[in-house]
Motif scaffolding. Structure first.
Motif, mmCIF file in Angstrom:
data_model
loop_
_atom_site.group_PDB
_atom_site.id
_atom_site.type_symbol
_atom_site.label_atom_id
_atom_site.label_comp_id
_atom_site.label_asym_id
_atom_site.label_seq_id
_atom_site.Cartn_x
_atom_site.Cartn_y
_atom_site.Cartn_z
ATOM 1 N N PRO A 197 4.469 -7.268 -1.538
ATOM 2 C CA PRO A 197 5.851 -7.721 -1.317
ATOM 3 C C PRO A 197 6.720 -7.546 -2.555
ATOM 4 O O PRO A 197 6.254 -7.704 -3.688
ATOM 5 C CB PRO A 197 5.686 -9.202 -0.972
ATOM 6 C CG PRO A 197 4.403 -9.606 -1.639
ATOM 7 C CD PRO A 197 3.523 -8.393 -1.637
ATOM 8 N N ILE A 198 7.990 -7.196 -2.323
ATOM 9 C CA ILE A 198 9.011 -7.198 -3.372
ATOM 10 C C ILE A 198 10.277 -7.808 -2.789
ATOM 11 O O ILE A 198 10.494 -7.751 -1.570
ATOM 12 C CB ILE A 198 9.314 -5.784 -3.920
ATOM 13 C CG1 ILE A 198 9.985 -4.907 -2.848
ATOM 14 C CG2 ILE A 198 8.059 -5.115 -4.463
ATOM 15 C CD1 ILE A 198 10.589 -3.619 -3.385
ATOM 16 N N PRO A 199 11.156 -8.403 -3.598
ATOM 17 C CA PRO A 199 12.417 -8.955 -3.071
ATOM 18 C C PRO A 199 13.392 -7.840 -2.728
ATOM 19 O O PRO A 199 13.500 -6.849 -3.456
ATOM 20 C CB PRO A 199 12.935 -9.811 -4.228
ATOM 21 C CG PRO A 199 12.336 -9.190 -5.455
ATOM 22 C CD PRO A 199 10.991 -8.648 -5.045
ATOM 23 N N LEU A 200 14.122 -7.999 -1.614
ATOM 24 C CA LEU A 200 15.110 -6.992 -1.235
ATOM 25 C C LEU A 200 16.384 -7.093 -2.063
ATOM 26 O O LEU A 200 17.086 -6.110 -2.238
ATOM 27 C CB LEU A 200 15.459 -7.124 0.255
ATOM 28 C CG LEU A 200 14.392 -6.674 1.255
ATOM 29 C CD1 LEU A 200 14.936 -6.779 2.682
ATOM 30 C CD2 LEU A 200 13.913 -5.249 0.964
ATOM 31 N N GLN A 201 16.686 -8.281 -2.549
ATOM 32 C CA GLN A 201 17.942 -8.499 -3.288
ATOM 33 C C GLN A 201 17.637 -8.849 -4.742
ATOM 34 O O GLN A 201 17.998 -9.915 -5.234
ATOM 35 C CB GLN A 201 18.754 -9.623 -2.622
ATOM 36 C CG GLN A 201 19.060 -9.380 -1.153
ATOM 37 C CD GLN A 201 19.967 -8.172 -0.954
ATOM 38 O OE1 GLN A 201 20.776 -7.837 -1.809
ATOM 39 N NE2 GLN A 201 19.829 -7.513 0.195
ATOM 40 N N LEU B 192 8.270 1.975 1.795
ATOM 41 C CA LEU B 192 8.751 0.595 1.731
ATOM 42 C C LEU B 192 9.226 0.179 3.114
ATOM 43 O O LEU B 192 10.038 0.869 3.743
ATOM 44 C CB LEU B 192 9.899 0.451 0.735
ATOM 45 C CG LEU B 192 10.485 -0.965 0.624
ATOM 46 C CD1 LEU B 192 9.500 -1.877 -0.113
ATOM 47 C CD2 LEU B 192 11.836 -0.979 -0.065
ATOM 48 N N LYS B 193 8.709 -0.945 3.585
ATOM 49 C CA LYS B 193 9.140 -1.516 4.860
ATOM 50 C C LYS B 193 9.980 -2.750 4.562
ATOM 51 O O LYS B 193 9.605 -3.578 3.744
ATOM 52 C CB LYS B 193 7.932 -1.872 5.727
ATOM 53 C CG LYS B 193 7.001 -0.694 5.999
ATOM 54 C CD LYS B 193 5.815 -1.120 6.847
ATOM 55 C CE LYS B 193 4.817 0.029 7.006
ATOM 56 N NZ LYS B 193 5.419 1.196 7.686
ATOM 57 N N LYS B 194 11.126 -2.883 5.254
ATOM 58 C CA LYS B 194 12.075 -3.959 4.960
ATOM 59 C C LYS B 194 12.047 -5.043 6.034
ATOM 60 O O LYS B 194 12.079 -4.746 7.226
ATOM 61 C CB LYS B 194 13.486 -3.398 4.838
ATOM 62 C CG LYS B 194 13.675 -2.390 3.712
ATOM 63 C CD LYS B 194 15.110 -1.872 3.673
ATOM 64 C CE LYS B 194 15.321 -0.855 2.578
ATOM 65 N NZ LYS B 194 16.712 -0.362 2.528
ATOM 66 N N ASP B 195 12.018 -6.297 5.584
ATOM 67 C CA ASP B 195 12.152 -7.462 6.454
ATOM 68 C C ASP B 195 13.440 -8.172 6.050
ATOM 69 O O ASP B 195 13.440 -9.058 5.199
ATOM 70 C CB ASP B 195 10.933 -8.372 6.299
ATOM 71 C CG ASP B 195 11.017 -9.631 7.168
ATOM 72 O OD1 ASP B 195 12.045 -9.810 7.853
ATOM 73 O OD2 ASP B 195 10.061 -10.430 7.140
ATOM 74 N N PHE B 196 14.561 -7.741 6.657
ATOM 75 C CA PHE B 196 15.862 -8.268 6.249
ATOM 76 C C PHE B 196 15.993 -9.760 6.535
ATOM 77 O O PHE B 196 16.672 -10.484 5.801
ATOM 78 C CB PHE B 196 16.981 -7.497 6.952
ATOM 79 C CG PHE B 196 17.153 -6.086 6.476
ATOM 80 C CD1 PHE B 196 17.730 -5.819 5.244
ATOM 81 C CD2 PHE B 196 16.720 -5.022 7.244
ATOM 82 C CE1 PHE B 196 17.886 -4.523 4.784
ATOM 83 C CE2 PHE B 196 16.873 -3.711 6.806
ATOM 84 C CZ PHE B 196 17.450 -3.465 5.571
ATOM 85 N N ASP B 197 15.368 -10.240 7.603
ATOM 86 C CA ASP B 197 15.488 -11.657 7.966
ATOM 87 C C ASP B 197 14.966 -12.567 6.876
ATOM 88 O O ASP B 197 15.479 -13.675 6.673
ATOM 89 C CB ASP B 197 14.739 -11.930 9.274
ATOM 90 C CG ASP B 197 15.400 -11.283 10.477
ATOM 91 O OD1 ASP B 197 16.614 -10.977 10.387
ATOM 92 O OD2 ASP B 197 14.716 -11.064 11.495
ATOM 93 N N ASN B 198 13.950 -12.118 6.155
ATOM 94 C CA ASN B 198 13.334 -12.947 5.116
ATOM 95 C C ASN B 198 13.641 -12.471 3.701
ATOM 96 O O ASN B 198 13.150 -13.050 2.733
ATOM 97 C CB ASN B 198 11.815 -12.986 5.328
ATOM 98 C CG ASN B 198 11.426 -13.760 6.569
ATOM 99 O OD1 ASN B 198 11.697 -14.948 6.671
ATOM 100 N ND2 ASN B 198 10.801 -13.085 7.525
ATOM 101 N N GLY B 199 14.450 -11.400 3.583
ATOM 102 C CA GLY B 199 14.823 -10.921 2.256
ATOM 103 C C GLY B 199 13.667 -10.358 1.468
ATOM 104 O O GLY B 199 13.647 -10.427 0.232
#
Length: 276
Positions: A213-217, A253-260
C-alpha cells in the motif's frame, strides 16, 4: 496530436530557452544550462516538447546512459505546466519518446520517480508498463523545490524495456497477489501503515505476487503532517528494499479512491518478459 496537443523534437537554442522557462515554472528552481542540453541532444539525447495552441505546455528530456556494458536512454526530466496536468500529456510525451528512441537504436529507457507520488507511479508502471526492482535511498540528497522539500529524496529507478513483450503485448495474465500489509485511516482522513517488520519477516518467498500500500494523496499528506509523510517514506523504504533484494519488481499500481490508498503490485522479476 491529441485534443490539440502536438509533440515534436526540439534541437535549437531558441527552443531550449522555452524549455528553461517551463522547467523553472514546474520545479521553482534554476533550469539546466542550455550548453548541457544542446550538447546532449546533438549526441544521442532526446528533447521533446508538447505544444497547445502554439504554447509549450510540457517537455521530456533524456540523454545517453551506460551501465555494465549496456547502453540506454536516461530519461532525466518530464514536466507539465500546472494548468495542463491530468490531460494525458505525460503519456503522450513518453509514447513519442519511446518511438524516437527505437528509431535511434535504443531498447531500454531508464529514469527515476518518487514511489509515493501515485500519479507518477500509475503512469510509469500501469500505463507505460515500466518495471522497478531498484530502490535508491535519498537519491538526490536534500531538495528545495516545492514538490520535494522536507523529505528524503528516495526514488524508484525504473526500467522501460521498450521493445519487450512486457511493454508491448496488449493483454497480460496477472497472477493473483497476496496483500499482507495492513493499514487504517486516521481521523484526518489519511491512511496509516500498521506494523510492517513482522510482516516482512513472515512473507513466503514462494508467493509470486505481493501488494504494497501507498497513500494516493502523498503531497497533501506532507503538507498536513510532515511526520506522517516521513513515516510512510521510512516504512515503505524498508518494504521495497527488502522485496527488491528478494527478487521482486514493481509492475503496476491499483487505486482505491474511496479509501485514499493505492496498491503497488510486485511480481517476481524472473517471471517478466523483458529483453527482446
Amino acid at each position: 496530436m491529441n485534443d490539440g496537443i502536438t509533440i515534436r523534437t526540439l534541437k535549437t537554442v531558441q527552443e531550449l530557452h522555452l524549455i528553461q522557462e517551463l522547467e523553472s515554472e514546474v520545479w521553482e528552481m534554476n533550469p539546466i544550462p542550455i550548453h548541457q542540453t544542446i550538447t546532449a541532444v546533438k549526441n544521442g539525447g532526446i528533447m521533446l516538447g508538447a505544444f497547445y495552441e502554439g504554447e509549450l505546455v510540457g517537455f521530456s528530456y533524456g540523454f545517453p546512459g551506460f551501465d555494465h556494458g549496456k547502453s540506454f536512454l536516461c530519461s532525466h526530466m518530464l514536466g507539465i505546466h500546472r494548468d495542463h496536468r491530468d490531460k494525458g500529456i505525460g503519456a503522450l510525451l513518453k509514447e513519442e519518446q519511446k518511438q524516437v528512441a527505437i528509431q535511434m537504436g535504443y531498447d531500454l529507457i531508464r529514469w527515476t520517480f518518487d514511489p509515493l507520488q501515485s500519479r507518477n507511479a500509475y503512469l510509469n508502471l500501469s500505463k507505460l508498463n515500466g518495471i522497478c526492482s531498484d530502490y535508491v535511498e535519498n537519491c538526490y540528497g536534500e531538495m528545495e523545490d516545492g514538490i520535494n522539500q522536507g523529505l528524503p529524496s528516495d526514488r524508484f529507478n525504473i526500467e522501460w524495456w521498450i521493445a519487450s513483450e512486457h511493454v508491448n503485448e496488449t493483454t497480460k495474465d496477472e497472477i493473483n497477489p497476496i496483500s499482507p500489509f495492513e493499514w487504517e485511516n486516521g481521523r484526518d482522513g489519511f491512511p496509516r501503515l500498521k506494523e510492517t517488520e513482522r510482516v516482512l519477516q513472515s512473507i513466503n518467498l514462494k508467493d509470486e505476487a505481493i501488494l504494497v500500500p501507498i497513500p494516493l494523496q502523498f503531497q497533501e499528506m506532507k503538507e498536513a503532517s510532515s511526520e506522517l509523510a516521513l513515516k510512510w517514506r521510512i516504512e515503505t523504504r524498508k518494504i521495497f528494499q527488502h522485496l527488491f533484494q528478494k527478487g521482486y519488481a514493481a509492475i503496476s499500481l491499483k487505486k482505491d479512491f474511496d479509501n485514499g490508498i493505492g496498491y503497488m503490485h510486485l511480481l517476481r522479476r524472473d517471471l517478466l518478459k523483458l529483453e527482446k
